[in-house]
Design a protein around this motif. Structure first.
Motif, short mmCIF file in Angstrom:
data_model
loop_
_atom_site.label_atom_id
_atom_site.label_comp_id
_atom_site.label_asym_id
_atom_site.label_seq_id
_atom_site.Cartn_x
_atom_site.Cartn_y
_atom_site.Cartn_z
N VAL A 46 -3.61 -1.02 1.66
CA VAL A 46 -2.95 -0.08 0.78
C VAL A 46 -3.57 1.29 1.07
O VAL A 46 -4.78 1.44 1.08
N THR A 47 -2.72 2.28 1.31
CA THR A 47 -3.22 3.62 1.60
C THR A 47 -2.58 4.63 0.66
O THR A 47 -1.56 4.37 0.04
N GLY A 48 -3.22 5.78 0.58
CA GLY A 48 -2.66 6.88 -0.20
C GLY A 48 -2.77 6.71 -1.70
O GLY A 48 -2.02 7.31 -2.46
N ILE A 49 -3.73 5.92 -2.15
CA ILE A 49 -3.94 5.74 -3.59
C ILE A 49 -4.63 6.99 -4.12
O ILE A 49 -5.68 7.39 -3.62
N ALA A 64 -5.13 -3.02 -9.72
CA ALA A 64 -5.18 -4.39 -9.19
C ALA A 64 -3.83 -5.07 -9.39
O ALA A 64 -3.33 -5.74 -8.49
N HIS A 65 -3.22 -4.87 -10.54
CA HIS A 65 -1.90 -5.45 -10.83
C HIS A 65 -0.85 -4.90 -9.86
O HIS A 65 -0.03 -5.64 -9.32
N GLU A 66 -0.89 -3.58 -9.63
CA GLU A 66 0.07 -2.96 -8.72
C GLU A 66 -0.11 -3.47 -7.29
O GLU A 66 0.88 -3.72 -6.58
N ILE A 67 -1.36 -3.65 -6.87
CA ILE A 67 -1.63 -4.18 -5.53
C ILE A 67 -1.10 -5.60 -5.41
O ILE A 67 -0.43 -5.95 -4.43
#
Length: 104
Positions: A46-49, A64-67
């Motif tokens: 996952v990038t750009g957080i 964590a839920h979004e991931i």
């Protein structure tokens, strides 16, 4: 509340995603990248957080839920493609203008 450090984010995500090893990278623009390595060579990046959007325990739980949600959606797409390929049981199509079996 201050933005969490790299080690705090890794620890929080690892606690919420226990079957994955989480390695984060902080970028100069304030964003975060996370690479999750799980069982059976299962990897997800996952990038750009935007770290400023995730301050505190509730926000890390939301991250964590979004991931996890993105991981599920990604797997569904991969499985759908695999199943469609297996169902068709046909070799991939060649681009237009290329003759199969012909070499240059």
């Amino acid at each position: 509340m201050d933005t969490l450090s790299k080690s705090e984010i890794e620890a929080a995500l690892t606690a919420r995603l226990p079957s994955y090893n989480v390695v984060c990278t902080l970028h100069a623009d304030g964003t975060l990248s996370a690479i999750l390595s799980g069982p059976d060579a299962d990897h997800f990046a996952v990038t750009g957080i935007v770290r400023a959007h995730y301050r505190g325990a509730e926000a890390i739980a939301r991250l964590a839920h979004e991931i996890l949600k993105e991981m599920v959606i990604s797997r569904q797409g991969i499985r759908g493609t695999r199943l469609q390929t297996l169902a068709n049981n046909q070799p991939p199509a060649c681009p237009p203008g290329i003759d199969q079996g012909r070499t240059s």
